[in-house]
Structure formats: C-alpha cells, structure tokens
Design a protein around this motif. Structure first.
Motif: not given
Length: 120
Positions: A37-53
């Motif tokens: 699904r798409g993210p439901i809050n900015p925190k999930e986008v942050g977790k994806l960002y950290h996973l990329f890093l």
C-alpha cells in the motif's frame, strides 16, 4: 493480482483532503503474509528512506514522488519503491529496495506488479 491475494481499501487524509488507497494482501514465496500500500503517514516514508540508506542506495525524495510499501502483518516496512509521473501516461520508477532478510522472496516483483497494475 494473484489468486492468493486479497484487496481492501484504506481511507487517508492527504493535504487536508480525504483519499482512498488500495491495500493488497498476499503471501511471499515462503508463505509469509505481506501487504502492499501507499504510506499512511510521514513516519513510514522515513522508514523507507532509512532502508534505502542502509542498503547503500542514496535517495532524495521530492514532493512529486509517490510511494508503494511492502509491510509485514505487524506493519513493519519490508521494502518499497518510489516513482513520479513524467506525463499523464508515463511513470518513472526511481528506485526499489527490500530489506536483506526478505530478499529472494518475491517482494520486489510483487511491488513492481502492483505499480504496473495501478498505472493501468
């Protein structure tokens, strides 16, 4: 969509407006449950960002980016991708990532299939 998957909907608020998003529930190649699904809050986008890093994939998210996440049944981010619309009928996939422990289980392929399905 595969026969072993189900679809539901989630209602979100984005920029002060109500939005409905599709939630796909399926099983990876080991039989473990995941949802896309798409993210439901900015925190999930942050977790994806950290996973990329953590995967040594530097990224820069922009306001025009859209996201799809793969999560386990407890809501932990297992992977995801981000993209943007170049034109009304052309999408550019920026990058895709899956946590090392969940690779080779079909999640990246399912993320790609779901992206294609949503673009039709």
């Amino acid at each position: 969509m595969r026969p072993d998957e189900s679809v539901s909907f989630v209602e979100l608020e984005e920029a002060g407006r109500q939005k409905i998003d599709i939630v796909v529930r399926g099983f990876d190649d080991d039989g473990d449950v995941f949802i896309i699904r798409g993210p439901i809050n900015p925190k999930e986008v942050g977790k994806l960002y950290h996973l990329f890093l953590k995967s040594h994939l530097p990224v820069e998210f922009n306001p025009e980016h859209h996201f799809l996440l793969a999560l386990n049944d407890r809501g932990a981010v297992l992977g995801g991708l981000f993209y943007y619309f170049k034109t009304n009928d052309t999408v550019h996939l920026e990058k895709i990532v899956v946590k090392p422990a969940f690779r080779k289980k079909g999640l990246s392929g399912r993320l790609m299939q779901e992206l294609f399905a949503r673009m039709m």
